[in-house]
Design a protein around this motif. Structure first.
Motif, short mmCIF file in Angstrom:
data_model
loop_
_atom_site.label_atom_id
_atom_site.label_comp_id
_atom_site.label_asym_id
_atom_site.label_seq_id
_atom_site.Cartn_x
_atom_site.Cartn_y
_atom_site.Cartn_z
N SER A 60 0.82 -1.22 0.00
CA SER A 60 0.00 0.00 0.00
C SER A 60 0.85 1.27 0.00
O SER A 60 0.52 2.24 0.68
CB SER A 60 -0.94 -0.01 1.19
OG SER A 60 -0.20 -0.17 2.39
N SER B 16 -0.84 11.50 -1.35
CA SER B 16 -1.58 10.55 -0.53
C SER B 16 -2.99 11.08 -0.24
O SER B 16 -3.93 10.29 -0.06
CB SER B 16 -0.84 10.28 0.78
OG SER B 16 -0.61 11.50 1.48
N GLY C 44 -4.74 12.78 -2.39
CA GLY C 44 -5.51 12.81 -3.63
C GLY C 44 -5.33 14.05 -4.49
O GLY C 44 -5.92 14.16 -5.56
N ARG D 98 -5.65 6.65 -8.76
CA ARG D 98 -5.17 5.44 -8.10
C ARG D 98 -6.33 4.76 -7.41
O ARG D 98 -7.33 5.38 -7.07
CB ARG D 98 -4.05 5.77 -7.11
CG ARG D 98 -4.48 6.50 -5.88
CD ARG D 98 -3.40 6.49 -4.80
NE ARG D 98 -3.96 6.98 -3.57
CZ ARG D 98 -3.84 8.23 -3.14
NH1 ARG D 98 -3.18 9.11 -3.86
NH2 ARG D 98 -4.37 8.59 -2.00
N ASN E 205 -6.78 2.59 -4.12
CA ASN E 205 -6.08 2.16 -2.90
C ASN E 205 -6.39 0.72 -2.53
O ASN E 205 -5.58 0.06 -1.87
CB ASN E 205 -6.44 3.08 -1.73
CG ASN E 205 -5.84 4.45 -1.87
OD1 ASN E 205 -4.85 4.64 -2.59
ND2 ASN E 205 -6.43 5.44 -1.22
N ASN F 189 -4.15 -1.21 -4.81
CA ASN F 189 -2.75 -0.76 -4.77
C ASN F 189 -2.22 -0.51 -6.18
O ASN F 189 -1.09 -0.90 -6.51
CB ASN F 189 -1.85 -1.78 -4.05
CG ASN F 189 -2.19 -1.90 -2.58
OD1 ASN F 189 -2.55 -0.92 -1.94
ND2 ASN F 189 -2.09 -3.10 -2.06
N SER G 167 -0.93 4.76 -1.16
CA SER G 167 -1.82 5.45 -0.22
C SER G 167 -1.01 6.13 0.88
O SER G 167 -1.50 7.07 1.52
CB SER G 167 -2.82 4.47 0.39
OG SER G 167 -2.14 3.45 1.11
#
Length: 113
Positions: free
Chosen positions: A27, A53, A55, A71, A73, A76, A30
């Protein structure tokens, strides 16, 4: 050790679209965010787009309005949606975490008729 694997590159005609994917083994996106970079022959590697992280996103001027970084999360995985591609977008595209600690192997994107 975090591993990043890109996919989705290829040959596309000018004006076409491609979506690149970058799958991480953990991860990391994130936590650190992520970025997409590209390197054309004879040129330095340069940032194309980044997502934090939290956004927030930012883009190189040359791709604003054409590329979208995102992305997932849960998966991943990071993405780069590339639209209205131009020959000057031809390069090897790399993904990296937001701190540039980990890099993918690169995927070739060629825009040509």
């Amino acid at each position: 050790q975090v591993r990043l694997v890109e996919s989705g590159g290829g040959l596309v005609q000018p004006g076409g679209s491609l979506r690149l994917s970058c799958a991480a083994s953990g991860s990391i996106f994130s936590i650190n965010g992520m970025g997409w970079y590209r390197q054309a022959p004879g040129k330095e590697r340069a940032l194309v787009a980044a997502i934090t992280s939290g956004g927030s996103t930012n883009y190189a001027d040359s791709v604003k309005g054409r590329f979208i970084i995102s992305r997932d999360n849960v998966k991943n995985t990071g993405y780069l949606q590339m639209n209205s591609l131009k020959p000057e977008d031809t390069a090897v595209y790399f993904c990296a975490d937001g701190r540039r600690l980990y890099w993918g192997q690169g995927t070739q994107v060629t825009v040509s008729s």
